[in-house]
Write a protein that holds these residues in place. Structure first.
Motif, PDB file in Angstrom:
ATOM      1  N   GLY A 200       0.856  -1.424  -0.068  1.00 26.09           N
ATOM      2  CA  GLY A 200       0.049   0.026  -0.170  1.00 26.09           C
ATOM      3  C   GLY A 200       0.830   1.259   0.167  1.00 26.09           C
ATOM      4  N   TRP A 201       2.168   1.240   0.094  1.00 19.49           N
ATOM      5  CA  TRP A 201       2.960   2.233   0.258  1.00 19.49           C
ATOM      6  C   TRP A 201       3.074   3.173  -1.281  1.00 19.49           C
ATOM      7  CZ3 TRP A 201       5.699   3.354   4.594  1.00 19.49           C
ATOM      8  CH2 TRP A 201       6.554   4.500   4.199  1.00 19.49           C
ATOM      9  N   GLY A 202       2.753   4.467  -0.835  1.00 17.42           N
ATOM     10  CA  GLY A 202       2.561   5.302  -2.204  1.00 17.42           C
ATOM     11  C   GLY A 202       1.339   5.034  -2.684  1.00 17.42           C
ATOM     12  N   ARG A 203       0.388   4.297  -2.434  1.00 13.95           N
ATOM     13  CA  ARG A 203      -0.916   4.364  -3.202  1.00 13.95           C
ATOM     14  C   ARG A 203      -1.829   5.678  -2.965  1.00 13.95           C
ATOM     15  NH1 ARG A 203      -4.304  -0.217  -4.860  1.00 13.95           N
ATOM     16  NH2 ARG A 203      -2.392  -1.356  -4.346  1.00 13.95           N
ATOM     17  N   PRO A 204      -2.102   6.290  -4.289  1.00  9.84           N
ATOM     18  CA  PRO A 204      -2.661   7.497  -3.915  1.00  9.84           C
ATOM     19  C   PRO A 204      -4.183   7.459  -3.606  1.00  9.84           C
ATOM     20  CG  PRO A 204      -2.566   6.877  -6.313  1.00  9.84           C
ATOM     21  CD  PRO A 204      -1.883   5.926  -5.599  1.00  9.84           C
ATOM     22  N   GLY A 205      -4.315   8.629  -2.610  1.00  5.84           N
ATOM     23  CA  GLY A 205      -5.671   8.773  -2.268  1.00  5.84           C
ATOM     24  C   GLY A 205      -5.879   8.165  -0.818  1.00  5.84           C
ATOM     25  N   LEU A 206      -4.929   7.463  -0.469  1.00  7.79           N
ATOM     26  CA  LEU A 206      -4.958   6.879   0.964  1.00  7.79           C
ATOM     27  C   LEU A 206      -4.950   8.111   1.855  1.00  7.79           C
ATOM     28  CD1 LEU A 206      -2.490   4.048   1.034  1.00  7.79           C
ATOM     29  CD2 LEU A 206      -4.999   3.953   0.799  1.00  7.79           C
ATOM     30  N   PRO A 207      -5.768   7.960   3.262  1.00  3.64           N
ATOM     31  CA  PRO A 207      -6.097   9.088   4.288  1.00  3.64           C
ATOM     32  C   PRO A 207      -4.620   9.427   4.875  1.00  3.64           C
ATOM     33  CG  PRO A 207      -6.932   7.000   5.023  1.00  3.64           C
ATOM     34  CD  PRO A 207      -6.567   6.884   3.555  1.00  3.64           C
ATOM     35  N   GLU A 208      -4.431  10.562   5.529  1.00  5.29           N
ATOM     36  CA  GLU A 208      -3.389  10.956   6.196  1.00  5.29           C
ATOM     37  C   GLU A 208      -3.081   9.857   7.563  1.00  5.29           C
ATOM     38  OE1 GLU A 208      -1.507  15.119   8.399  1.00  5.29           O
ATOM     39  OE2 GLU A 208      -3.379  14.822   7.593  1.00  5.29           O
ATOM     40  N   TRP A 209      -1.927   9.913   7.799  1.00 10.00           N
ATOM     41  CA  TRP A 209      -1.759   9.020   8.968  1.00 10.00           C
ATOM     42  C   TRP A 209      -1.670   7.459   8.560  1.00 10.00           C
ATOM     43  CZ3 TRP A 209       1.073  11.100  12.352  1.00 10.00           C
ATOM     44  CH2 TRP A 209       0.906  12.387  12.649  1.00 10.00           C
ATOM     45  N   SER A 210      -1.635   7.189   7.192  1.00  9.73           N
ATOM     46  CA  SER A 210      -1.756   5.749   6.674  1.00  9.73           C
ATOM     47  C   SER A 210      -0.258   5.344   6.441  1.00  9.73           C
ATOM     48  CB  SER A 210      -2.360   5.900   5.310  1.00  9.73           C
ATOM     49  OG  SER A 210      -3.900   6.086   5.826  1.00  9.73           O
ATOM     50  N   LEU A 211      -0.036   4.067   6.832  1.00 13.62           N
ATOM     51  CA  LEU A 211       1.387   3.702   6.461  1.00 13.62           C
ATOM     52  C   LEU A 211       1.050   2.495   5.689  1.00 13.62           C
ATOM     53  CD1 LEU A 211       4.352   3.671   7.325  1.00 13.62           C
ATOM     54  CD2 LEU A 211       3.980   2.200   8.982  1.00 13.62           C
ATOM     55  N   GLY A 212       0.902   2.718   4.462  1.00 18.15           N
ATOM     56  CA  GLY A 212       0.491   1.573   3.495  1.00 18.15           C
ATOM     57  C   GLY A 212      -0.935   1.548   3.588  1.00 18.15           C
ATOM     58  N   PHE A 213      -1.189   0.447   3.693  1.00 18.90           N
ATOM     59  CA  PHE A 213      -2.706  -0.145   4.152  1.00 18.90           C
ATOM     60  C   PHE A 213      -2.982  -0.202   5.485  1.00 18.90           C
ATOM     61  CE2 PHE A 213      -2.793  -2.118  -0.353  1.00 18.90           C
ATOM     62  CZ  PHE A 213      -3.554  -1.131  -0.873  1.00 18.90           C
ATOM     63  N   VAL A 214      -2.093   0.423   6.360  1.00 22.50           N
ATOM     64  CA  VAL A 214      -2.508   0.380   7.935  1.00 22.50           C
ATOM     65  C   VAL A 214      -2.788   1.807   8.137  1.00 22.50           C
ATOM     66  CG1 VAL A 214      -1.574  -0.130  10.124  1.00 22.50           C
ATOM     67  CG2 VAL A 214      -0.897  -1.598   8.102  1.00 22.50           C
ATOM     68  N   TYR A 215      -4.085   2.047   8.825  1.00 24.03           N
ATOM     69  CA  TYR A 215      -4.148   3.552   9.586  1.00 24.03           C
ATOM     70  C   TYR A 215      -3.876   3.580  10.814  1.00 24.03           C
ATOM     71  CZ  TYR A 215      -7.171   7.441  10.123  1.00 24.03           C
ATOM     72  OH  TYR A 215      -7.631   8.574  10.496  1.00 24.03           O
ATOM     73  N   LEU A 216      -3.110   4.142  11.091  1.00 25.33           N
ATOM     74  CA  LEU A 216      -2.506   4.337  12.452  1.00 25.33           C
ATOM     75  C   LEU A 216      -3.314   4.609  13.452  1.00 25.33           C
ATOM     76  CD1 LEU A 216       1.318   5.468  11.427  1.00 25.33           C
ATOM     77  CD2 LEU A 216       0.543   3.194  11.909  1.00 25.33           C
ATOM     78  N   PRO A 217      -4.203   5.729  13.400  1.00 27.57           N
ATOM     79  CA  PRO A 217      -5.051   6.055  14.514  1.00 27.57           C
ATOM     80  C   PRO A 217      -5.890   4.902  14.821  1.00 27.57           C
ATOM     81  CG  PRO A 217      -4.815   7.903  12.799  1.00 27.57           C
ATOM     82  CD  PRO A 217      -4.174   6.541  12.228  1.00 27.57           C
ATOM     83  N   ALA A 218      -6.400   4.316  14.111  1.00 29.24           N
ATOM     84  CA  ALA A 218      -7.274   3.015  14.407  1.00 29.24           C
ATOM     85  C   ALA A 218      -6.344   2.063  15.037  1.00 29.24           C
ATOM     86  CB  ALA A 218      -8.071   2.578  12.880  1.00 29.24           C
ATOM     87  N   LEU A 219      -5.316   1.611  14.510  1.00 33.57           N
ATOM     88  CA  LEU A 219      -4.258   0.661  15.002  1.00 33.57           C
ATOM     89  C   LEU A 219      -3.982   0.979  16.550  1.00 33.57           C
ATOM     90  CD1 LEU A 219      -2.474  -1.801  14.968  1.00 33.57           C
ATOM     91  CD2 LEU A 219      -0.729  -0.217  13.896  1.00 33.57           C
TER      92      LEU A 219
END
Length: 268
Positions: A200-219
């Motif tokens: 998911g790294w560099g995938r366009p359109g992902l929300p801020e605070w995403s690390l690839g396909f991992v959304y850090l605030p939720a994690l």
């Protein structure tokens, strides 16, 4: 703040049932997260399921450590099996996340829903394979590990619903099968988490605070809440009607997966 509270509530709920029923929370977290992400601004509709899978798997990375330690203290982990099967697990998880990154949300949701139904049937009817053979050699365990790792990364689970039946079928005592499965959950989570971040790294359109396909605030919220709630669920295992709760949980899983599938189909 509303979504932070929602993530915490989901973590508490899934962690409690994981401790109570011995079932990883990934199957519950993934559809719930997919619906939560779809309801928030800044989350692309065609990536909500990918983000839910990646975030759920990264959460399992933290919860599997505490589970592994608990089973190791009770001497229930067959470490030679864990060591032998891990290379296959890692290969399978990395391949699985590579496939996920290239599959659109709709067919991915269909596969997830079918797998949830498979697990629900296991839980509803308490399906357990009879011991019929011995553990295979290194090559056999590598192949089995690849399949378990691949499927686990596709549906974001720690592998227990696959590993425990396989080990039981291979004449491993149930206690050792559960403990060894818990230990195998760690390399599954490590390999799949790395795969979800990388693919998911560099995938366009992902929300801020995403690390690839991992959304850090939720994690962060999910990991903290589920690790806090799991011990309470485990303590109540012998004082609550677990068989009945397992059936209710199975129906809830199917309803969540169906709702997620409906939402993704409607957004397409």
């Amino acid at each position: 703040m509303t979504w932070v509270l929602a993530y915490l509530a989901l973590g508490l709920f899934s962690g409690f049932f994981a401790g109570l029923l011995g079932i990883g929370g990934g199957l519950m977290m993934t559809p719930a997260l997919a619906m939560m992400f779809a309801a928030q601004a800044g989350f692309p509709a065609d990536e909500t399921l990918h983000l839910a899978l990646g975030t759920s798997m990264a959460t399992i990375l933290f919860t599997s450590i505490s589970s592994l330690r608990a089973h190791h203290r009770h001497g229930a982990v067959l470490w030679p099996v864990v060591v032998t099967i891990t290379p296959g697990i890692l290969c399978g998880t990395l391949l699985g996340t590579l496939i996920v990154a290239r599959v659109p949300a709709q067919p991915l949701a269909v596969f997830f829903a079918f797998f949830v139904c498979f697990v629900a049937v296991q839980m509803l009817f308490n399906v357990k394979p009879k011991a019929a053979r011995e553990l295979p050699g290194s090559a056999g365990l590598f192949g089995v590990g690849s399949v378990i790792g691949g499927v686990s990364s596709l549906v974001s689970i720690g592998g227990g619903s696959l590993t425990v039946p396989f080990l039981t079928w291979c004449n491993v005592r149930v206690q050792n099968a559960i403990g060894t499965s818990a230990a195998i959950g760690l390399p599954i989570a490590i390999g799949a988490s790395i795969g979800y971040v990388f693919n998911g790294w560099g995938r366009p359109g992902l929300p801020e605070w995403s690390l690839g396909f991992v959304y850090l605030p939720a994690l962060v919220c999910l990991a903290a809440a589920s690790m806090a709630a799991a011990p309470f669920g485990a303590k109540l295992t012998h004082s609550l009607p677990v068989a009945t709760l397992k059936r209710i949980f199975a129906v809830l899983l199917v309803l969540l997966a169906a709702k997620m599938l409906w939402g993704i189909a409607g957004a397409a």
